[in-house]
Design an enzyme around this catalytic site. Structure first.
Site, mmCIF file in Angstrom:
data_model
loop_
_atom_site.group_PDB
_atom_site.id
_atom_site.type_symbol
_atom_site.label_atom_id
_atom_site.label_comp_id
_atom_site.label_asym_id
_atom_site.label_seq_id
_atom_site.Cartn_x
_atom_site.Cartn_y
_atom_site.Cartn_z
ATOM 1 N N SER A 1 0.833 -1.204 0.000
ATOM 2 C CA SER A 1 0.000 0.000 0.000
ATOM 3 C C SER A 1 0.865 1.250 0.000
ATOM 4 O O SER A 1 1.967 1.261 0.558
ATOM 5 C CB SER A 1 -0.868 -0.037 1.258
ATOM 6 O OG SER A 1 -1.468 1.212 1.490
ATOM 7 N N TYR B 1 -2.275 -1.208 11.084
ATOM 8 C CA TYR B 1 -2.479 -1.751 9.731
ATOM 9 C C TYR B 1 -1.309 -1.379 8.827
ATOM 10 O O TYR B 1 -0.729 -2.233 8.150
ATOM 11 C CB TYR B 1 -3.794 -1.230 9.135
ATOM 12 C CG TYR B 1 -3.866 -1.470 7.637
ATOM 13 C CD1 TYR B 1 -4.105 -2.747 7.138
ATOM 14 C CD2 TYR B 1 -3.624 -0.439 6.720
ATOM 15 C CE1 TYR B 1 -4.122 -2.994 5.774
ATOM 16 C CE2 TYR B 1 -3.641 -0.672 5.356
ATOM 17 C CZ TYR B 1 -3.889 -1.946 4.889
ATOM 18 O OH TYR B 1 -3.887 -2.178 3.529
ATOM 19 N N LYS C 1 1.838 -3.695 6.754
ATOM 20 C CA LYS C 1 2.268 -3.691 5.345
ATOM 21 C C LYS C 1 3.789 -3.539 5.261
ATOM 22 O O LYS C 1 4.444 -4.201 4.454
ATOM 23 C CB LYS C 1 1.565 -2.569 4.574
ATOM 24 C CG LYS C 1 0.086 -2.839 4.346
ATOM 25 C CD LYS C 1 -0.156 -4.062 3.471
ATOM 26 C CE LYS C 1 -1.568 -4.575 3.536
ATOM 27 N NZ LYS C 1 -1.780 -5.878 2.922
#
Ligand code: NAD
Ligand code: WQD
Length: 339
Positions: A126, A151, A155
């Site tokens: 991302s 979150y 990644k």
């Protein structure tokens, strides 16, 4: 026919990728635990392509189950790994759920792949790894910034887990794809995004407001250092995004990778503000949006958009759909979902 394992294949980006893989002649095996999607999505895929992918309801945390799956579906040529928890706000409330789900799922796959001779791995990363970049548009060479949420941190850690595994000498090639803001739906409106509860992302909130499900859209902030004061993002059509996964898989399968781990930005290269999204949506659909400007949302990045030239040149991939058509596809999907 080469076989691809798609984890999270009934999810939003995964389902669009399954369609494009099938269109490109791949055989697909989907693994999904349906924690954020429905088995009906498989029927949408079948209606579009006329081909039924194998579907296994399975949790990627279930190592024994995954082992059995690899044994039953011999000859998997590549894994495209979408399965993850992805709600930024929820990750702040439930960090351990996010670390467990996103890290352990990846580790299970990477541990099992060599046992079954699977050497190619595409990972969903991302643009969140860039935080607020110092220079725009942002290239893959930009430094990663400390993550704003658990979150986002998953990644970064997952990217490192993949790179460290390759560096350890494992027989593995990988492509890390850093998505900007995926939006829209398949033009058939047979598949699309299925947000649970109140949407946190802009486009589902826009379409639900236009459909009368939400009374009003809040525009989070109008005092940013941008031309109209609202935040800027790079909104990428989900079908365009899906096609990049097919190219990434083909690149590894045909030995075209330039290094064992490659990283690509997947965006349009165009920054669009929240107010521009609203105007374009109204123009593209004829629908009227009720909105008000409210305060900033905590943790929001002011502006980010991709330099996608590395993906354009190396993958021969380019985002093609216009923002108008993409927003129209999101609206068509919303109308299909109803109120
Ligand atoms: P999604 O929630 O629609 O799809 C993820 C799918 O994975 C869901 O169907 C869910 O049921 C499944 N899943 C989750 N945990 C699982 C597990 N342990 N085992 C099996 N299945 C599991 O999300 P999406 O928007 O399609 O995102 C796909 C990937 O792309 C994710 O890794 C996400 O972090 C990443 N990504 C998404 C965006 C975005 O804005 N949508 C942006 C950048 C990166
Ligand atoms: C877009 C813009 C909001 C809702 C998130 C994750 C990121 C990535 C993509 C996965 C922002 C504004 C939004 C609303 C608004 N996911 N907005 N009113 O924040 O760029 O990124 O999803 O990796 O990690 O953080 O996307 O769709 O939430 O917001 O004004 O009701 O719309 O402030 O400027 P974001 P988003």
């Amino acid at each position: 026919m080469q076989k691809i394992l798609v984890t999270g294949g009934t999810g939003y980006i995964g389902s669009h990728t399954v369609v494009e893989l099938q269109n490109a002649g791949f055989e697909v095996v989907i693994v999904d635990n349906l924690s954020n999607s429905s088995a009906d999505v498989v029927e949408g895929i079948v209606r579009i392509t006329g081909i039924r992918p194998a579907f296994e309801r399975l949790d990627c945390l279930d190592c024994a189950g995954l082992d059995k799956l690899f044994a039953e579906h011999r000859g998997i040529a590549a894994v495209i790994h979408f399965a993850a928890s992805k709600a930024v706000g929820e990750s702040v409330q439930k960090p351990l759920l996010y670390y467990r789900n996103n890290l352990a799922s990846l580790i299970n796959l990477l541990e099992l792949m060599p046992k079954y001779g699977v050497e190619n791995f595409v990972f969903s990363s991302s643009c969140t790894v860039y935080g607020q970049p110092d220079e725009l548009p942002v290239t893959e060479r930009a430094p990663r910034k400390p993550a704003e949420s658990p979150y986002g941190n998953t990644k970064q850690i997952c990217e490192d887990i993949v790179s460290d595994t390759v560096r350890s000498g494992a027989k593995l090639k990988s492509i890390l794809l850093r998505y900007f803001n995926p939006i829209g739906a398949h033009p058939s409106a047979e598949i699309g995004e299925l947000p649970l509860g109140v949407p946190q992302n802009l486009i589902p909130f826009v379409t639900q407001t236009a459909a009368g499900i939400r009374p009003k859209l809040s525009v989070f902030g109008s005092d940013y250092n941008t031309p109209d004061g609202s935040c800027i993002r790079d909104y990428i059509n989900v079908v365009d995004l899906a096609k990049a996964h097919v190219i990434a898989a083909q690149r590894m399968l045909t030995g075209k990778s330039k290094s064992a781990v490659e990283t690509f930005n997947l965006g349009t290269g165009r920054g669009v503000s929240v107010l521009e999204v609203i105007n374009t949506f109204e123009k593209a659909t004829g629908a009227k949006l009720s909105y008000e400007v409210t305060g900033r949302r905590a943790g929001d990045i002011e502006k980010i958009w991709a330099d996608p030239s590395y993906a354009n040149e190396e993958l021969g991939w380019k985002a093609k759909e216009t923002l108008e058509d993409t927003l129209a596809s999101a609206w068509k999907w919303q109308q299909k979902l109803g109120r």
